[in-house]
Write a protein that holds these residues in place. Structure first.
Motif, PDB file in Angstrom:
ATOM      1  N   ALA A 765       0.831  -1.207   0.000  1.00 16.81           N
ATOM      2  CA  ALA A 765       0.000   0.000   0.000  1.00 16.81           C
ATOM      3  C   ALA A 765       0.860   1.250   0.000  1.00 16.81           C
ATOM      4  N   SER A 766       0.329   2.301  -0.620  1.00 11.88           N
ATOM      5  CA  SER A 766       1.023   3.586  -0.669  1.00 11.88           C
ATOM      6  C   SER A 766       0.020   4.690  -0.359  1.00 11.88           C
ATOM      7  N   ALA A 767       0.453   5.698   0.413  1.00 12.74           N
ATOM      8  CA  ALA A 767      -0.418   6.830   0.722  1.00 12.74           C
ATOM      9  C   ALA A 767      -0.759   7.625  -0.528  1.00 12.74           C
ATOM     10  N   MET A 768       0.029   7.460  -1.589  1.00 12.56           N
ATOM     11  CA  MET A 768      -0.206   8.211  -2.818  1.00 12.56           C
ATOM     12  C   MET A 768      -1.140   7.489  -3.780  1.00 12.56           C
ATOM     13  N   THR A 769      -1.525   6.259  -3.454  1.00 14.34           N
ATOM     14  CA  THR A 769      -2.399   5.489  -4.343  1.00 14.34           C
ATOM     15  C   THR A 769      -3.614   5.014  -3.569  1.00 14.34           C
ATOM     16  N   ALA A 770      -4.765   5.623  -3.825  1.00  8.04           N
ATOM     17  CA  ALA A 770      -6.001   5.185  -3.183  1.00  8.04           C
ATOM     18  C   ALA A 770      -6.431   3.847  -3.782  1.00  8.04           C
ATOM     19  N   THR A 771      -6.923   2.943  -2.951  1.00  6.71           N
ATOM     20  CA  THR A 771      -7.398   1.643  -3.440  1.00  6.71           C
ATOM     21  C   THR A 771      -8.744   1.302  -2.804  1.00  6.71           C
ATOM     22  N   ALA A 772      -8.753   1.112  -1.502  1.00  3.97           N
ATOM     23  CA  ALA A 772      -9.976   0.664  -0.821  1.00  3.97           C
ATOM     24  C   ALA A 772     -11.151   1.593  -1.070  1.00  3.97           C
ATOM     25  N   ALA A 773     -10.895   2.895  -1.217  1.00  5.05           N
ATOM     26  CA  ALA A 773     -11.977   3.868  -1.374  1.00  5.05           C
ATOM     27  C   ALA A 773     -12.815   3.600  -2.625  1.00  5.05           C
ATOM     28  N   TYR A 774     -12.221   3.004  -3.646  1.00  5.43           N
ATOM     29  CA  TYR A 774     -12.960   2.758  -4.883  1.00  5.43           C
ATOM     30  C   TYR A 774     -14.054   1.704  -4.704  1.00  5.43           C
ATOM     31  N   LEU A 775     -13.927   0.854  -3.695  1.00  3.06           N
ATOM     32  CA  LEU A 775     -14.873  -0.248  -3.511  1.00  3.06           C
ATOM     33  C   LEU A 775     -15.992   0.067  -2.530  1.00  3.06           C
ATOM     34  N   ARG A 776     -15.854   1.152  -1.789  1.00  3.03           N
ATOM     35  CA  ARG A 776     -16.761   1.378  -0.661  1.00  3.03           C
ATOM     36  C   ARG A 776     -18.225   1.392  -1.075  1.00  3.03           C
ATOM     37  N   TRP A 777     -18.552   1.996  -2.215  1.00  2.00           N
ATOM     38  CA  TRP A 777     -19.958   2.127  -2.589  1.00  2.00           C
ATOM     39  C   TRP A 777     -20.610   0.786  -2.903  1.00  2.00           C
ATOM     40  N   LEU A 778     -19.808  -0.250  -3.177  1.00  2.00           N
ATOM     41  CA  LEU A 778     -20.372  -1.571  -3.451  1.00  2.00           C
ATOM     42  C   LEU A 778     -20.968  -2.212  -2.200  1.00  2.00           C
ATOM     43  N   LEU A 779     -20.705  -1.662  -1.019  1.00  2.00           N
ATOM     44  CA  LEU A 779     -21.306  -2.175   0.206  1.00  2.00           C
ATOM     45  C   LEU A 779     -22.798  -1.863   0.277  1.00  2.00           C
ATOM     46  N   ASP A 780     -23.248  -0.878  -0.512  1.00  2.00           N
ATOM     47  CA  ASP A 780     -24.671  -0.578  -0.612  1.00  2.00           C
ATOM     48  C   ASP A 780     -25.375  -1.790  -1.227  1.00  2.00           C
ATOM     49  N   PRO A 781     -26.346  -2.408  -0.532  1.00  2.00           N
ATOM     50  CA  PRO A 781     -26.970  -3.637  -1.051  1.00  2.00           C
ATOM     51  C   PRO A 781     -27.760  -3.438  -2.334  1.00  2.00           C
ATOM     52  N   HIS A 782     -27.952  -2.170  -2.768  1.00  2.00           N
ATOM     53  CA  HIS A 782     -28.698  -1.907  -3.987  1.00  2.00           C
ATOM     54  C   HIS A 782     -27.802  -1.374  -5.106  1.00  2.00           C
ATOM     55  N   ALA A 783     -26.484  -1.431  -4.911  1.00  2.00           N
ATOM     56  CA  ALA A 783     -25.555  -0.977  -5.942  1.00  2.00           C
ATOM     57  C   ALA A 783     -25.437  -2.037  -7.032  1.00  2.00           C
ATOM     58  N   PRO A 784     -25.406  -1.629  -8.299  1.00  2.00           N
ATOM     59  CA  PRO A 784     -25.315  -2.601  -9.394  1.00  2.00           C
ATOM     60  C   PRO A 784     -23.931  -3.244  -9.456  1.00  2.00           C
ATOM     61  N   VAL A 785     -23.891  -4.495  -9.884  1.00  3.36           N
ATOM     62  CA  VAL A 785     -22.634  -5.242  -9.993  1.00  3.36           C
ATOM     63  C   VAL A 785     -22.531  -5.802 -11.407  1.00  3.36           C
ATOM     64  N   GLY A 786     -21.666  -5.191 -12.198  1.00  7.47           N
ATOM     65  CA  GLY A 786     -21.448  -5.643 -13.562  1.00  7.47           C
ATOM     66  C   GLY A 786     -20.034  -6.128 -13.764  1.00  7.47           C
ATOM     67  N   GLU A 787     -19.583  -6.101 -15.035  1.00 11.11           N
ATOM     68  CA  GLU A 787     -18.251  -6.631 -15.358  1.00 11.11           C
ATOM     69  C   GLU A 787     -17.137  -5.904 -14.625  1.00 11.11           C
ATOM     70  N   LEU A 788     -17.248  -4.577 -14.543  1.00 10.97           N
ATOM     71  CA  LEU A 788     -16.177  -3.826 -13.892  1.00 10.97           C
ATOM     72  C   LEU A 788     -16.131  -4.112 -12.393  1.00 10.97           C
TER      73      LEU A 788
END
Length: 950
Positions: A765-788
């Motif tokens: 991990a690096s402080a200059m590269t965000a990673t976990a933040a990109y996934l947070r919205w998928l915790l919403d049970p109504h968020a769509p889940v596609g190929e990406l």
């Protein structure tokens, strides 16, 4: 030598310029304090001028050292460390002059030298050795001794070995050498990186052994000091150095016996190599009968609780040897060894149960039955308690009692149909009509000018959340035009902050840079943030709209400020537009675009009725977004032309609305009306690039998003696609804020996240590269889940970035638990990634399956599906590291009583031999559990969705 008492300062410096070297040194050493103070200012000024001209410095360095007060010296920009950057011999003269001054001045010099990177250790050491100042108590004194001694400091002694340099200063053997084992560099290292070789002439390890061998330092003390360093748990990154030093010293039996208590303490050390060293040492002492076996059993428990397998296996081996020598300890040893059954690895369970059976105490395992791996539970005398079942009929009855519209909205109907027909689990596709507002905390706008200034400062200097950005924009829009009389005093710190070069977090937050440009404009200056080609370009244009309004003296709330989480209550948007109409304020185009993209599904009919009177094109677009249909143009011909124009361009949503209408506004209205109408399909592939100079391979994910659209800074959804690079930088707040642009479907935000996960695939991990933040919205049970989303989660689960892995495990558990993923989707992603040689490590896949599967039976089945899809993509012969997957797969099948996937038969039967992998293959093939649809799994997911429906 001149009479300094009668010389003017200028005459003194003139003499310094012409004096011979020896005369200059003797004279400067003899200066009295009164004369030093009188000449100090002139010497400092001359030193500064010569430095600017880059002339010869040695005369001025010596004069400054002889005359300046400590405060004046600290003002010199280059610092004391640069004084010694002179021709050979000058640093010796410098030390001679410093030693002639008051002791407190020499002590300050030493303190300052130890602070800078290029410390002149010979100067420091000479002052201490000659008694010019006391020996420093700081750890940095020892750190600099280690680093400078290893490298050498002059042209002559660089030819000497470290051993020869230390022999030349035997005073170091009394104190400094032993302090090496007492200081703690915390997260850093103490010894040079090349110390691991131990072969060079500057190796500290080899030199200490030589000094002990020749009697220059005490061997027994050296052994004790090294062991004590390990026992205290300090110098963590130099642990290997100390273990190697002990190994090379080769302690005798008597020396080991004297250290028995230390070895027992080291059984609880935080580093696995130290625990294994302690276990080996204890085993030797037990064999030599100098350490009581019962004492080892009493102290060995921490070694059985390690996360890695190695120390646990070594501890079990030691327990077996202890009992072999003394059978009377069997029952006591069995109770201790049973602690290994808490370890998550099934191989450890097998070895522990083997030992318990050999000790004649298999019944002890019954107390740990709930922890034992499924493949080993049959060996336990007291079986694990059955997990709580689920009332399938009761869940079906609850679902049937639900309103049909509610069943459709929350994905109940497909699950209910699957249960009643006996079909396999269907994948849940979230609906765009699920209520959002009641599940989010209401957003509170900024209340007054004081809070506005504090929020702006926090966004620029702190670690803001995405909503802090929006609250700052809205507060500035409402309060920025009517500043109080004392606003200059109240904004002084804020204006100073935006004028200070950015450091730390702000360097990487483009959203914070946009807010900063607003504040700069507030102070009367024009600035442009660096947002070209990013989603923040749209944010910057929105900010410019606000700045222009504030500069014109017009105050108004922003239309796009969320009301609940990232969402806007449609009724509140209509109220804001009505307020704009009453005050004659013109709505910002991009502010309206953003507001439309954030509209929540609820209350649209009520908002549509209230929006009937909204004037102009904005009113028509809002009504269309709320479900009011396309506007009707006057006359039959006009309506026909409009209808043809709209139908022709509907599928690209590029020109919804009347001919000549504002494109971005109508696109946003179309997305608000029907967010999933496009049915965008993404395609991705992996490519490699070999670095010529490092001989390493870089991996990149290429993502294509048809249909291709032109990048338009006024249309934010066109700004997300980006190409993978070798180094990815970004901030968590930017990732979070991007997810609020179109909260019902933030899928495009994952593109940058995918590139970040690939960037961190083989780097921590690096402080200059965000990673976990990109996934947070998928915790919403109504968020769509596609190929990406499938690709992003799959990558994050196996990246080296620990933050990303932790978040990805939570996300995967959530996606599987509410039915948005079945598990086989991730397996197919891994199958494609595995085809790219060297990219996917099978051990990482197996390691991440365990914490997901631990959650429930639903997750166990999903993880089994994942592994089946990956293994099914492999053709004989099996890869060498396939045993990682087979071990995890065996446990999953045993846990849910599931049979082996028939697609894997050819691969498994091709694995021959008698090792671990063939054994696993045979055991998997022998499993004969059911392969039919699991009603309990479907019912459990149905129950989860019923709970979400309320």
């Amino acid at each position: 030598m001149p009479d300094f008492s009668v010389l003017a300062p200028a005459e003194f410096m003139a003499w310094v310029n012409r004096a011979g070297r020896q005369e200059l040194i003797e004279a400067l050493c003899s200066l009295g304090e009164k004369d030093r103070k009188r000449f100090a200012k002139e010497a400092a000024a001359a030193h500064q001028e010569v430095r600017k001209a880059e002339g010869a410095m040695w005369r001025y360095d010596l004069a400054l050292a002889a005359t300046a007060g400590w405060t004046e010296v600290r003002k010199i920009g280059r610092g004391l460390a640069r004084w010694s950057n002179l021709r050979d011999g000058t640093h010796e003269d410098l030390v001679t002059i410093i030693a002639a001054r008051k002791p407190d001045w020499a002590g300050k010099y030493v303190e300052r030298e130890l602070e800078v990177e290029s410390t002149q250790w010979p100067a420091v050491r000479r002052l201490i050795r000659e008694g010019a100042c006391p020996r420093p108590a700081s750890d940095e004194y020892i750190r600099k001794m280690i680093s400078t001694h290893a490298a050498g400091w002059t042209r002559d002694d660089r030819e000497l070995t470290l051993l020869e340099r230390l022999r030349a200063d035997p005073g170091l053997f009394e104190y400094e050498i032993w302090r090496i084992f007492e200081i703690d560099p915390a997260e850093g290292t103490l010894f040079p990186s090349d110390e691991a070789s131990w072969n060079g002439k500057n190796s500290w390890g080899g030199t200490l052994i030589e000094l002990a061998a020749e009697g220059a330092i005490d061997r027994t003390r050296l052994l004790q000091a090294t062991h004590e360093t390990l026992r205290r748990g300090i110098q963590a990154k130099d642990t290997a150095f100390h273990l190697r030093l002990i190994e090379r010293l080769a302690p005798t039996s008597d020396e080991r016996a004297a250290l028995g208590d230390v070895y027992l303490d080291l059984l609880g050390h935080r580093a696995d190599p130290v625990v294994r060293f302690a276990l080996a040492s204890c085993e030797t002492l037990v064999k030599e009968r100098t350490l009581a076996p019962r004492t080892v059993l009493e102290r060995i428990a921490p070694a059985l609780q390690r996360e890695k397998k190695g120390p646990v296996e070594a501890a079990l081996k030691l327990i077996r040897r202890i009992v072999k020598n003394d059978r009377s300890l069997a029952q006591e040893a069995a109770r201790v060894a049973a602690e290994a059954l808490r370890h998550p690895d099934s191989g450890i369970h097998e070895k522990a149960l083997d030992l318990l059976e050999a000790l004649g105490a298999p019944e002890v395992a019954g107390e740990y039955a709930e922890h034992i791996a499924p493949s080993q539970r049959a060996r336990v005398a007291t079986p694990a308690a059955a997990s709580d079942g689920i009332d399938v009929d009761g869940v079906i009855a609850r679902a049937r009692a639900l309103d049909p519209e509610h069943r459709s909205r929350f994905g109940i109907e497909p699950l209910l149909a699957a249960l009643e027909s006996g079909e396999d689990l269907p994948r849940h596709v979230p609906s765009e009509h699920v209520p959002r507002l009641g599940r989010e905390e209401e957003v509170r706008p900024i209340a007054d000018f004081t809070e506005l200034v504090e929020t702006l400062l926090f966004v620029i200097e702190g670690r803001p959340e995405a909503l802090d950005i929006e609250r700052a924009l809205d507060g500035f829009s409402r309060l920025g035009a009517n500043r109080p009389a004392d606003h200059r005093d109240r904004t002084a710190a804020l204006l100073k902050s935006v004028q200070t070069p950015p450091t730390g977090f702000s360097d990487w937050s483009m959203a914070a840079e946009v807010v900063k440009t607003m504040v700069v404009a507030w102070g009367g200056k024009v600035s442009q943030p660096r947002t070209h080609g990013t989603p923040e370009a749209f944010l910057a244009l929105r900010a410019q709209e606000i700045v222009r309004r504030v500069a014109g003296g017009r105050s108004a709330p922003t239309l796009a400020l969320p009301t609940h989480g990232p969402w806007i209550d449609p009724r509140r948007l209509v109220e804001r537009l009505q307020e704009y109409a009453r005050t004659g304020t013109r709505a910002g185009k991009l502010d309206l675009v953003q507001a439309l993209l954030r509209l929540a599904p609820e209350h649209r009919e009520e908002a549509l009725r209230a929006a009937e009177g909204l004037p102009g094109e904005e009113g028509m677009a809002v009504r269309y977004a709320l479900g009011g249909g396309l506007p009707v143009m006057p006359g039959v011909a006009g309506f026909t032309a409009f209808l043809a124009h709209s139908v022709k361009s509907f599928f690209s949503r590029s020109e919804i609305g009347p001919p000549g209408a504002d494109g971005p506004v109508w696109r946003a209205a179309a997305h608000a009306y029907s967010p999933f109408a496009d049915d965008v399909r993404y395609q991705w592939s992996v490519r490699t690039h070999k670095q010529a100079w490092t001989k390493t391979v870089d991996y990149f994910i290429e993502i294509q998003m048809p249909p291709a659209r032109d990048v338009d800074p006024e249309w934010p959804l066109s700004l997300f696609p980006c190409k993978g690079q070798r180094w990815i930088t970004g901030s968590a707040v930017d990732a979070q804020h991007r997810a609020t642009i179109h909260p019902i479907d933030p899928t495009p935000t994952l593109i940058a996240g995918i590139h970040a996960f690939v960037d961190r695939m083989f780097r921590p991990a690096s402080a200059m590269t965000a990673t976990a933040a990109y996934l947070r919205w998928l915790l919403d049970p109504h968020a769509p889940v596609g190929e990406l989303a499938e690709l992003a989660v799959a990558l994050a689960l196996v990246t080296q970035d620990a933050d990303a892995r932790t978040m990805a495990v939570d996300v995967a558990i959530a996606l599987i638990g509410d039915g948005r993923l079945r598990g086989d989707e991730l397996g197919r992603v891994y199958a494609r990634l595995w085809a790219m040689e060297g990219f996917l490590k099978l051990g990482r896949v197996a390691a991440v399956v365990e914490p997901i599967a631990r959650e429930s039976r639903v997750h166990q089945v999903a993880c089994a599906r994942l592994l089946e899809e990956l293994l099914a993509a492999m053709q004989p012969p099996a890869p060498k590291d396939v045993h990682h997957l087979l071990g995890a797969y065996r446990e999953l099948l045993a846990g849910v009583n599931r049979g082996c996937d028939p697609r894997l038969t050819a691969l498994l039967t091709s694995i021959g031999g008698s090792g671990k992998t063939p054994k696993l293959a045979r055991e998997i093939l022998a499993m004969d559990g059911s392969r039919t649809a699991d009603a309990a799994v479907t019912a459990q997911i149905l129950e989860t969705r019923l709970n979400l429906a309320g």
